[in-house]
Scaffold this motif. Structure first.
Motif, PDB file in Angstrom:
ATOM      1  N   ILE A  30      -3.505  31.355  12.331  1.00 10.96           N
ATOM      2  CA  ILE A  30      -2.278  31.892  12.913  1.00 10.96           C
ATOM      3  C   ILE A  30      -1.183  31.995  11.855  1.00 10.96           C
ATOM      4  CG2 ILE A  30      -1.541  29.587  13.685  1.00 10.96           C
ATOM      5  CD1 ILE A  30      -0.104  30.951  16.027  1.00 10.96           C
ATOM      6  N   TRP A  31      -1.155  31.054  10.936  1.00  8.90           N
ATOM      7  CA  TRP A  31      -0.125  31.058   9.887  1.00  8.90           C
ATOM      8  C   TRP A  31      -0.294  32.266   8.976  1.00  8.90           C
ATOM      9  CZ3 TRP A  31       2.839  27.663  11.927  1.00  8.90           C
ATOM     10  CH2 TRP A  31       2.323  26.490  12.513  1.00  8.90           C
ATOM     11  N   GLN A  32      -1.523  32.514   8.543  1.00 10.39           N
ATOM     12  CA  GLN A  32      -1.752  33.612   7.611  1.00 10.39           C
ATOM     13  C   GLN A  32      -1.601  34.967   8.295  1.00 10.39           C
ATOM     14  OE1 GLN A  32      -4.438  35.940   7.383  1.00 10.39           O
ATOM     15  NE2 GLN A  32      -3.674  36.781   5.433  1.00 10.39           N
ATOM     16  N   GLN A  33      -2.092  35.097   9.518  1.00  7.57           N
ATOM     17  CA  GLN A  33      -2.053  36.391  10.194  1.00  7.57           C
ATOM     18  C   GLN A  33      -0.639  36.802  10.596  1.00  7.57           C
ATOM     19  OE1 GLN A  33      -5.359  37.541  12.944  1.00  7.57           O
ATOM     20  NE2 GLN A  33      -5.874  35.352  12.840  1.00  7.57           N
ATOM     21  N   VAL A  34       0.159  35.865  11.080  1.00  6.21           N
ATOM     22  CA  VAL A  34       1.493  36.203  11.574  1.00  6.21           C
ATOM     23  C   VAL A  34       2.530  36.192  10.455  1.00  6.21           C
ATOM     24  CG1 VAL A  34       3.334  35.533  13.174  1.00  6.21           C
ATOM     25  CG2 VAL A  34       0.934  35.326  13.863  1.00  6.21           C
ATOM     26  N   ILE A  35       2.469  35.203   9.591  1.00  5.37           N
ATOM     27  CA  ILE A  35       3.468  35.086   8.518  1.00  5.37           C
ATOM     28  C   ILE A  35       3.044  35.860   7.280  1.00  5.37           C
ATOM     29  CG2 ILE A  35       4.624  33.465   6.947  1.00  5.37           C
ATOM     30  CD1 ILE A  35       4.396  31.362   9.182  1.00  5.37           C
ATOM     31  N   GLY A  36       1.758  35.755   6.937  1.00  2.65           N
ATOM     32  CA  GLY A  36       1.272  36.348   5.692  1.00  2.65           C
ATOM     33  C   GLY A  36       0.868  35.266   4.712  1.00  2.65           C
ATOM     34  N   ASP A  37       0.319  35.701   3.582  1.00  3.88           N
ATOM     35  CA  ASP A  37      -0.178  34.746   2.590  1.00  3.88           C
ATOM     36  C   ASP A  37       0.906  33.793   2.096  1.00  3.88           C
ATOM     37  OD1 ASP A  37      -2.484  36.174   2.878  1.00  3.88           O
ATOM     38  OD2 ASP A  37      -2.501  37.011   0.835  1.00  3.88           O
TER      39      ASP A  37
ATOM     40  N   LEU B 299       0.845  -1.199   0.000  1.00  6.01           N
ATOM     41  CA  LEU B 299       0.000   0.000   0.000  1.00  6.01           C
ATOM     42  C   LEU B 299       0.877   1.244   0.000  1.00  6.01           C
ATOM     43  CD1 LEU B 299      -1.673  -2.309   1.765  1.00  6.01           C
ATOM     44  CD2 LEU B 299      -3.221  -0.400   2.099  1.00  6.01           C
ATOM     45  N   HIS B 300       0.452   2.239  -0.744  1.00  3.58           N
ATOM     46  CA  HIS B 300       1.197   3.482  -0.938  1.00  3.58           C
ATOM     47  C   HIS B 300       0.844   4.450   0.197  1.00  3.58           C
ATOM     48  CE1 HIS B 300       2.075   7.361  -2.863  1.00  3.58           C
ATOM     49  NE2 HIS B 300       0.796   7.654  -2.899  1.00  3.58           N
ATOM     50  N   PRO B 301       1.771   4.744   1.142  1.00  2.79           N
ATOM     51  CA  PRO B 301       1.428   5.652   2.253  1.00  2.79           C
ATOM     52  C   PRO B 301       1.375   7.111   1.796  1.00  2.79           C
ATOM     53  CG  PRO B 301       3.370   4.290   2.753  1.00  2.79           C
ATOM     54  CD  PRO B 301       3.132   4.213   1.289  1.00  2.79           C
ATOM     55  N   ARG B 302       0.387   7.856   2.320  1.00  3.71           N
ATOM     56  CA  ARG B 302       0.268   9.291   2.076  1.00  3.71           C
ATOM     57  C   ARG B 302       0.456  10.031   3.398  1.00  3.71           C
ATOM     58  NH1 ARG B 302      -3.593  11.983   0.990  1.00  3.71           N
ATOM     59  NH2 ARG B 302      -2.888  13.296  -0.720  1.00  3.71           N
ATOM     60  N   GLY B 303       1.031  11.214   3.340  1.00  3.68           N
ATOM     61  CA  GLY B 303       1.226  12.027   4.529  1.00  3.68           C
ATOM     62  C   GLY B 303       0.131  13.073   4.671  1.00  3.68           C
ATOM     63  N   HIS B 304      -0.515  13.103   5.839  1.00  6.45           N
ATOM     64  CA  HIS B 304      -1.626  14.041   6.091  1.00  6.45           C
ATOM     65  C   HIS B 304      -1.560  14.491   7.553  1.00  6.45           C
ATOM     66  CE1 HIS B 304      -5.723  15.697   5.741  1.00  6.45           C
ATOM     67  NE2 HIS B 304      -5.934  15.186   6.952  1.00  6.45           N
ATOM     68  N   THR B 305      -1.377  15.767   7.814  1.00  9.04           N
ATOM     69  CA  THR B 305      -1.133  16.873   6.928  1.00  9.04           C
ATOM     70  C   THR B 305      -0.074  17.745   7.592  1.00  9.04           C
ATOM     71  OG1 THR B 305      -2.151  18.799   5.834  1.00  9.04           O
ATOM     72  CG2 THR B 305      -3.128  18.087   7.890  1.00  9.04           C
ATOM     73  N   LEU B 306       0.684  18.516   6.857  1.00 10.84           N
ATOM     74  CA  LEU B 306       1.793  19.274   7.435  1.00 10.84           C
ATOM     75  C   LEU B 306       1.355  20.607   8.040  1.00 10.84           C
ATOM     76  CD1 LEU B 306       4.478  18.602   4.671  1.00 10.84           C
ATOM     77  CD2 LEU B 306       4.374  17.595   6.971  1.00 10.84           C
ATOM     78  N   VAL B 307       0.475  21.346   7.377  1.00 12.29           N
ATOM     79  CA  VAL B 307       0.078  22.681   7.855  1.00 12.29           C
ATOM     80  C   VAL B 307      -1.440  22.787   7.811  1.00 12.29           C
ATOM     81  CG1 VAL B 307       0.452  25.170   7.644  1.00 12.29           C
ATOM     82  CG2 VAL B 307       2.166  23.569   6.732  1.00 12.29           C
ATOM     83  N   TRP B 308      -2.024  23.091   8.968  1.00 14.87           N
ATOM     84  CA  TRP B 308      -3.478  23.224   9.085  1.00 14.87           C
ATOM     85  C   TRP B 308      -3.755  24.178  10.232  1.00 14.87           C
ATOM     86  CZ3 TRP B 308      -7.239  18.899  11.091  1.00 14.87           C
ATOM     87  CH2 TRP B 308      -8.548  19.172  10.686  1.00 14.87           C
ATOM     88  N   HIS B 309      -4.921  24.811  10.217  1.00 17.60           N
ATOM     89  CA  HIS B 309      -5.270  25.712  11.313  1.00 17.60           C
ATOM     90  C   HIS B 309      -5.882  24.955  12.489  1.00 17.60           C
ATOM     91  CE1 HIS B 309      -9.186  25.163   9.374  1.00 17.60           C
ATOM     92  NE2 HIS B 309      -9.724  25.518  10.527  1.00 17.60           N
TER      93      HIS B 309
ATOM     94  N   LEU C 209       7.646  26.637  11.725  1.00 14.79           N
ATOM     95  CA  LEU C 209       7.024  25.919  10.607  1.00 14.79           C
ATOM     96  C   LEU C 209       8.068  25.185   9.775  1.00 14.79           C
ATOM     97  CD1 LEU C 209       4.332  25.308   9.246  1.00 14.79           C
ATOM     98  CD2 LEU C 209       4.647  27.356   7.839  1.00 14.79           C
ATOM     99  N   LYS C 210       9.183  25.839   9.520  1.00 16.44           N
ATOM    100  CA  LYS C 210      10.241  25.196   8.742  1.00 16.44           C
ATOM    101  C   LYS C 210      10.785  23.974   9.469  1.00 16.44           C
ATOM    102  CE  LYS C 210      14.651  26.001   6.397  1.00 16.44           C
ATOM    103  NZ  LYS C 210      15.723  26.990   6.073  1.00 16.44           N
ATOM    104  N   HIS C 211      11.010  24.108  10.773  1.00 15.88           N
ATOM    105  CA  HIS C 211      11.505  22.989  11.573  1.00 15.88           C
ATOM    106  C   HIS C 211      10.522  21.824  11.529  1.00 15.88           C
ATOM    107  CE1 HIS C 211      13.483  20.767  14.717  1.00 15.88           C
ATOM    108  NE2 HIS C 211      12.514  20.970  15.600  1.00 15.88           N
TER     109      HIS C 211
ATOM    110  N   VAL D  96      -0.515  21.709   2.664  1.00 13.39           N
ATOM    111  CA  VAL D  96      -1.352  22.728   3.311  1.00 13.39           C
ATOM    112  C   VAL D  96      -2.799  22.274   3.210  1.00 13.39           C
ATOM    113  CG1 VAL D  96      -2.079  25.134   3.313  1.00 13.39           C
ATOM    114  CG2 VAL D  96       0.290  24.550   2.733  1.00 13.39           C
ATOM    115  N   ASN D  97      -3.487  22.297   4.355  1.00 11.73           N
ATOM    116  CA  ASN D  97      -4.847  21.776   4.432  1.00 11.73           C
ATOM    117  C   ASN D  97      -5.835  22.891   4.782  1.00 11.73           C
ATOM    118  OD1 ASN D  97      -6.623  19.442   4.433  1.00 11.73           O
ATOM    119  ND2 ASN D  97      -6.763  19.651   6.651  1.00 11.73           N
ATOM    120  N   GLU D  98      -6.880  22.997   3.970  1.00  8.51           N
ATOM    121  CA  GLU D  98      -8.007  23.906   4.228  1.00  8.51           C
ATOM    122  C   GLU D  98      -7.591  25.356   4.485  1.00  8.51           C
ATOM    123  OE1 GLU D  98     -10.359  22.133   7.320  1.00  8.51           O
ATOM    124  OE2 GLU D  98     -10.602  20.246   6.234  1.00  8.51           O
TER     125      GLU D  98
END
Length: 457
Positions: free
Chosen positions: A187-194, A113-123, A152-154, A173-175
């Motif tokens: 928090i990601w969009q407000q502090v870091i930006g788009d 089975l092919h594993p998928r990663g879910h999810t790295l960045v979400w609110h 986030l990078k770490h 990136v999720n939702e």
């Protein structure tokens, strides 16, 4: 890949699939024997820890249990429902919990089975130490742009690097979108930006340049809505600016009879035109409570499921589907809808296939051309016996001479070639094979082929 049945090649594996296996499918249904003949596509399920069948606690290591067999026999991709989200995999600022992801990969590798990663960045489902509050919109730790970028990078680099080469597709990136197509004020969009989205994809790509990277969203499936247009415009901009986003993820949490498949296909087509694939990442089809338990609703659900599968098989736009849980027993839908809907999955709460399952199976048979192939090889001059971890051929016709036995996995790949002396009337050990379904092709001295299947525990 050995065969694609659209070619109608009457080689031995095809004959086996339509005869030997179909006669046994009532005992153990399997979609994988069909899925394995569709190149470069996958059909998977999410798994999670639930009640007595907690995948990451016990079931990943119990291939003989019904719950686990349903996964092994019917899917060729696997996603962790919750166990790789930020709160679970990065529970402390400098502490990562990678064991469950390792289990996902181990299980996938053992059973094809092919594993998928879910999810790295979400609110949502963020750890409390991040200080984003219950909504994921707050900045209680008063991060600066640079300090939150560093976190986030770490996070991304550590996780993607750890699974490099094992997890080949990530929901990065999720939702990130609101209903009107604007970016969510997380928090990601407000502090870091788009451009937190840009950075996330760049860092994921740097950590594993060979991984497919997905931007995942719900409610953005059909062409032309505000949210759909916002997502498309963002991905188009990322592509034009050289950001490595490879696929648009459509969650497809659908309600019975409300999916506009023409508009979904049109949306997928415009992504295809800019070089971006699509993937259905969280498919389920809920039935309203007042229709649950009715044959009419199950039949309509079956039709909807088949139409989603057709978006994958009959276009070049969509490379995979993941259903969000395969059994009603552990579906999130009843609680999520305050019990106004349910029965959203392919298997019922007893882990038995529902009409939607058989509709997909029948569709795949027709799509792959099985209806055009006659059943053969009903009588064999030998008996293939599996016992514990051994394979044994007993001759029913003493004059029958075997030249070679070739073993294939369900994806059509040769996994072993065995001589007559190693297996006829003697035990051949299978320690080198993972648990799962295998096809044995027995070639006689006249180069005539016979086939049967077996399950290696």
């Amino acid at each position: 890949m050995i065969i694609h049945l659209r070619m109608k090649q009457k080689i031995i594996i095809i004959l086996f699939l339509v005869s030997g296996f179909f006669n046994q499918v009532k005992a153990q249904d399997s979609l994988r024997l069909y899925l394995g003949q569709i190149p470069d596509k996958y059909f998977g399920t999410s798994v999670a820890d639930a009640s007595n069948e907690a995948f990451f606690q016990t079931m990943y290591n119990l291939p003989g249990r019904t719950y686990t067999k349903r996964i092994i026999y019917n899917f060729n991709a696997l996603t962790a429902g919750n166990e790789m989200k930020f709160y679970a995999i990065h529970p402390q600022p400098d502490g990562f919990a990678l064991d469950n992801g390792d289990k996902l990969c181990d299980f996938g590798e053992q059973h094809g089975l092919h594993p998928r990663g879910h999810t790295l960045v979400w609110h949502a489902q963020l750890p409390s130490w991040l200080g984003a509050g219950n909504t994921g919109y707050e900045n209680n730790n008063e991060y600066t742009r640079d300090s939150l970028l560093s976190i986030l990078k770490h996070h991304i680099t550590t996780i993607v690097s750890h699974y490099k080469g094992r997890i080949k597709e990530w929901d990065v990136v999720n939702e990130p979108f609101e209903g009107d197509g604007s970016l969510r004020k997380s928090i990601w969009q407000q502090v870091i930006g788009d451009d937190y989205i840009d950075s996330a994809f760049v860092w994921a790509h740097q950590a594993d340049p060979d991984a497919t990277l997905v931007l995942n969203e719900y409610g953005a499936e059909p062409w032309g809505t505000s949210k759909s247009n916002g997502m498309y415009n963002k991905i188009k901009s990322l592509v034009e600016n050289g950001i490595p986003v490879h696929a648009a993820g459509f969650q497809c949490h659908a309600t019975l009879g409300q999916s506009n498949f023409t508009m979904i296909k049109n949306n997928m087509e415009r992504y295809h035109e800019i070089g971006v694939s699509c993937v259905i990442t969280e498919l389920d089809i809920r039935i309203p409570a007042n229709q649950m338990g009715t044959q009419a609703a199950w039949d309509a659900q079956a039709s909807d499921y088949v139409n989603y599968v057709k978006l994958m098989t009959e276009t070049d736009y969509c490379h995979g589907i993941v259903v969000w849980g395969f059994t009603d027993k552990y579906s999130w839908i009843p609680a999520h809808t305050n019990y106004t809907a349910g029965e959203a999955c392919l298997f019922n709460d007893l882990l038995n296939p529902k009409p939607a399952y058989y509709a997909i199976e029948n569709y795949l048979k027709t799509y792959l051309g099985y209806d055009d192939i006659k059943q053969e090889l009903k009588h064999k001059p030998f008996e293939l016996i599996t016992k514990y971890n051994e394979l044994y051929i007993h001759l029913l016709d003493p004059g029958f001479k075997i030249k070679q036995t070739t073993l294939y996995n369900v994806m059509g790949q040769v996994v072993d070639a065995i001589t007559n002396e190693q297996i006829v009337e003697t035990n051949y050990t299978l320690n080198h094979l993972h648990s799962g379904i295998y096809i044995a092709i027995i070639t006689d001295e006249n180069n005539k082929n016979y086939a049967t299947r077996f399950f290696k525990q």
